[in-house]
Motif scaffolding. Structure first.
Motif, short mmCIF file in Angstrom:
data_model
loop_
_atom_site.label_atom_id
_atom_site.label_comp_id
_atom_site.label_asym_id
_atom_site.label_seq_id
_atom_site.Cartn_x
_atom_site.Cartn_y
_atom_site.Cartn_z
N TRP A 29 -2.22 -3.11 9.22
CA TRP A 29 -2.55 -4.19 8.31
C TRP A 29 -3.78 -4.92 8.77
N VAL A 30 -4.38 -5.67 7.86
CA VAL A 30 -5.57 -6.43 8.18
C VAL A 30 -5.22 -7.89 8.47
N ALA A 31 -4.52 -8.53 7.57
CA ALA A 31 -4.34 -9.99 7.64
C ALA A 31 -3.16 -10.43 8.50
N ASP A 32 -2.37 -9.52 9.00
CA ASP A 32 -1.20 -9.87 9.80
C ASP A 32 -1.44 -9.37 11.22
N MET A 33 -1.91 -10.25 12.08
CA MET A 33 -2.28 -9.86 13.43
C MET A 33 -1.08 -9.93 14.37
N ASP A 34 -1.16 -9.19 15.46
CA ASP A 34 -0.04 -9.09 16.39
C ASP A 34 -0.28 -9.83 17.70
N PHE A 35 -0.89 -10.98 17.62
CA PHE A 35 -1.02 -11.87 18.78
C PHE A 35 -0.66 -13.27 18.32
N PRO A 36 -0.18 -14.10 19.26
CA PRO A 36 0.24 -15.46 18.88
C PRO A 36 -0.91 -16.30 18.35
N GLY A 89 -2.59 -18.52 -0.88
CA GLY A 89 -2.91 -17.24 -0.26
C GLY A 89 -3.81 -16.41 -1.16
N VAL A 90 -4.33 -15.32 -0.61
CA VAL A 90 -5.23 -14.44 -1.35
C VAL A 90 -4.52 -13.82 -2.55
N MET A 91 -3.34 -13.27 -2.35
CA MET A 91 -2.68 -12.56 -3.44
C MET A 91 -2.23 -13.50 -4.56
N PRO A 92 -1.70 -14.70 -4.28
CA PRO A 92 -1.43 -15.62 -5.39
C PRO A 92 -2.71 -15.97 -6.16
N TYR A 115 -6.93 -2.87 -0.30
CA TYR A 115 -5.56 -3.28 0.03
C TYR A 115 -4.62 -2.94 -1.13
N HIS A 116 -3.53 -2.23 -0.85
CA HIS A 116 -2.65 -1.71 -1.90
C HIS A 116 -2.03 -2.80 -2.77
N CYS A 117 -1.91 -4.01 -2.26
CA CYS A 117 -1.28 -5.07 -3.05
C CYS A 117 -2.10 -5.47 -4.27
N PHE A 118 -3.41 -5.19 -4.26
CA PHE A 118 -4.21 -5.48 -5.45
C PHE A 118 -3.67 -4.69 -6.65
N PHE A 119 -3.27 -3.45 -6.43
CA PHE A 119 -2.71 -2.63 -7.51
C PHE A 119 -1.42 -3.26 -8.04
N GLN A 120 -0.55 -3.67 -7.12
CA GLN A 120 0.74 -4.25 -7.51
C GLN A 120 0.57 -5.52 -8.32
N VAL A 121 -0.33 -6.40 -7.88
CA VAL A 121 -0.54 -7.66 -8.58
C VAL A 121 -1.04 -7.42 -10.00
N ILE A 122 -1.96 -6.49 -10.15
CA ILE A 122 -2.52 -6.18 -11.47
C ILE A 122 -1.44 -5.60 -12.38
N GLN A 123 -0.68 -4.64 -11.87
CA GLN A 123 0.36 -3.99 -12.67
C GLN A 123 1.50 -4.94 -13.01
N LYS A 124 1.91 -5.78 -12.06
CA LYS A 124 2.98 -6.74 -12.33
C LYS A 124 2.57 -7.77 -13.37
N ALA A 125 1.28 -7.99 -13.51
CA ALA A 125 0.77 -8.93 -14.50
C ALA A 125 0.63 -8.27 -15.88
N GLY A 126 1.03 -7.01 -15.98
CA GLY A 126 0.96 -6.32 -17.27
C GLY A 126 -0.44 -5.85 -17.62
#
Length: 195
Positions: A29-36, A89-92, A115-126
């Motif tokens: 992932w890009v936006a979810d980093m694995d350090f505190p 957030g970016v996706m909202p 980022y795959h979520c762009f596809f989901q957001v577009i499709q969920k919006a009809g």
């Protein structure tokens, strides 16, 4: 202050969307980093938590100042406070823009890979995804303007885009983005305006 980006943190079984995957799977992932988070961030959050009341908040002027200052210092791009709208957030934000600018059933152009979520957001919006794949050659991506023109200008059902180039004389807003030099960006709104 020295920050530790090297100590591994086990995030499995912590309800992490990123890490709740098969054991042999490595999520990239890009936006979810694995350090505190930095100590300064945790201290500010702790201070807010110690207050104990978490009602609705206004967006303070300090948020606007930090955001505007970062863009001006980093990219030489000057914005007005009135241009900004806070979003959680970016996706909202993408979801709101898709619903606001594309009619139900309409097409939204996406330059892949993305980022795959762009596809989901577009499709969920009809709405429908219209892909304009970037061209990868010599270790870099560039825009495929012939395909973009075909899909925006020559397509019978077309596509409306709201991308605007930077004003002349301003620095490139996305120095690491593919094909985003001034000349490249100016081609996009021209194609969309003609459509």
């Amino acid at each position: 202050m020295k920050y530790d980006f090297d100590t591994p943190v086990n995030r499995r079984n912590t309800n992490s969307l990123k890490w709740e995957v098969a054991k042999e799977e490595l999520p990239m992932w890009v936006a979810d980093m694995d350090f505190p988070a930095a100590p300064e961030i945790r201290e500010a959050m702790q201070k807010r938590m110690d207050h104990g009341i978490f009602g609705y908040s206004v967006i303070p002027d300090a948020w606007y100042e930090a955001y505007l200052g970062w863009w001006e210092r980093r990219h030489g791009f000057v914005m007005e406070k009135e241009w900004l709208h806070f979003c959680t957030g970016v996706m909202p934000a993408v979801s709101s823009l898709v619903r606001g600018f594309a009619a139900p059933g309409g097409k939204v152009l996406v330059q892949t890979p993305v980022y795959h979520c762009f596809f989901q957001v577009i499709q969920k919006a009809g709405r429908q995804v219209l892909e304009n794949p970037l061209i990868y050659e010599k270790g870099a991506y560039r825009m495929d303007f012939a395909d973009l023109e075909e899909k925006t200008l020559r397509s019978p059902d077309g596509y409306d885009d709201s991308v605007q180039p930077p004003e002349p004389g301003r620095k490139n807003l996305g120095p690491g983005n593919p094909g985003t030099g001034g000349r490249a960006l100016r081609k996009i709104p021209c194609a969309c305006f003609v459509r």
